[in-house]
Write a protein that holds these residues in place. Sequence first.
Motif, PDB file in Angstrom:
ATOM      1  N   SER A 183      -1.292   8.234  -0.279  1.00 13.97           N
ATOM      2  CA  SER A 183      -2.113   8.968  -0.891  1.00 13.97           C
ATOM      3  C   SER A 183      -2.178   8.813  -2.278  1.00 13.97           C
ATOM      4  N   PRO A 184      -3.190   8.435  -3.387  1.00  8.89           N
ATOM      5  CA  PRO A 184      -3.319   8.065  -4.592  1.00  8.89           C
ATOM      6  C   PRO A 184      -2.475   9.915  -5.450  1.00  8.89           C
ATOM      7  N   THR A 195       2.953  -0.309  -9.366  1.00  9.60           N
ATOM      8  CA  THR A 195       3.711   0.802  -8.433  1.00  9.60           C
ATOM      9  C   THR A 195       4.337   1.817  -8.517  1.00  9.60           C
ATOM     10  N   ARG A 204      -4.745  -3.397  -5.041  1.00  8.40           N
ATOM     11  CA  ARG A 204      -5.518  -3.428  -3.955  1.00  8.40           C
ATOM     12  C   ARG A 204      -4.274  -3.068  -3.406  1.00  8.40           C
ATOM     13  N   GLY A 245      -2.884   0.213  -3.573  1.00  7.41           N
ATOM     14  CA  GLY A 245      -3.606   1.691  -3.498  1.00  7.41           C
ATOM     15  C   GLY A 245      -4.765   1.825  -4.688  1.00  7.41           C
ATOM     16  N   VAL A 253       1.037  -1.177  -0.054  1.00 13.09           N
ATOM     17  CA  VAL A 253      -0.326   0.102   0.058  1.00 13.09           C
ATOM     18  C   VAL A 253       0.979   1.056   0.219  1.00 13.09           C
ATOM     19  N   THR A 254       0.727   1.467  -0.522  1.00 12.37           N
ATOM     20  CA  THR A 254       1.758   3.308  -1.560  1.00 12.37           C
ATOM     21  C   THR A 254       1.207   4.713  -0.603  1.00 12.37           C
TER      22      THR A 254
END
Length: 304
Positions: A48-49, A296, A74, A77, A45-46
């Motif tokens: 904020s998009p 990613t 998912r 992110g 999970v990275t």
Amino acid sequence: MPKQDQRITRRTALAALAAGGVIAGSAVAGDARPSAAPPVGPTAVTGSPGRLKQSFCRWPYARTPLAEVCRRARQIGFPAIDLLYPEEWPVARDAGLTVSMGYASRREKGSATGFNDPANHALLIDELQMAIPLAASSHVPNVIAMFGNRVPGIDDATAIANCVAGLARVSPAAEKYGVTVCVELLNSKVDHAGYQGDHTAFGVAVMKGVNSPRVKLLYDIYHMQIMEGDVIRTIRDNINWIGHFHTGGVPGRHEINADQELNYRAIAAAIADLNYQGYVAHEFVPTRSDPFVSLTEAFQLCAV
């Protein structure tokens, strides 16, 4: 660059998916060649998009089961996945992803069969009239359509008029159900020989003729860079007619990093600065042994 019949494309990947077979060629995710680009961080999970809603297309990951693709996305992110058939929509939904764009049907000659030729109108209109209510009930905001390949005797002006006439018959249902029909701009130089909607001006002329908030362009940055360049200015000048974006590195349609000619960070920022509310969907064929590292990287690059 390999000849067209040797390249892995959306068409060949989808044909293999439909047949349930193995996709040949080293450019397919899951059987990829090494990349010269430096590795990015682990797939996780990275955060904020950023200001853009990002998605990605299914077909470059055709060798990985859809449920696993959704799970990995998912983790990165992503809130959405692009270009799924109606029977696949529940898989994405169950994984917590929105289907940002769906196909209206499964058939051969998808991009070649378009609204430029009135002989195709009955088929295309019937497909969309059936798909639009289904998309609405499944919370799929967009469905894809095509301008089609050139036909002898149909020049650009006639083709534009034909597209307007055909799409105008679909727009009332699209407006009623709140689903946008996005008609794709493709290059005719490298990947789609003979495709008529190969310049932004052609597509914009059609959009102006239909003049519906639910019929828009799918502006594929990869394709339009090949045909005309001047990407940021073109997007700024025509954002009101654009409903969806696709990405891809030029040349080759691989990663969108520094190994290709486009500055995707700048393009993403320009799109976000326009208060664009739709999706930007990544449509590139990863070259790394772990394709989700490349996905990613793209997500992080466009998180502006």
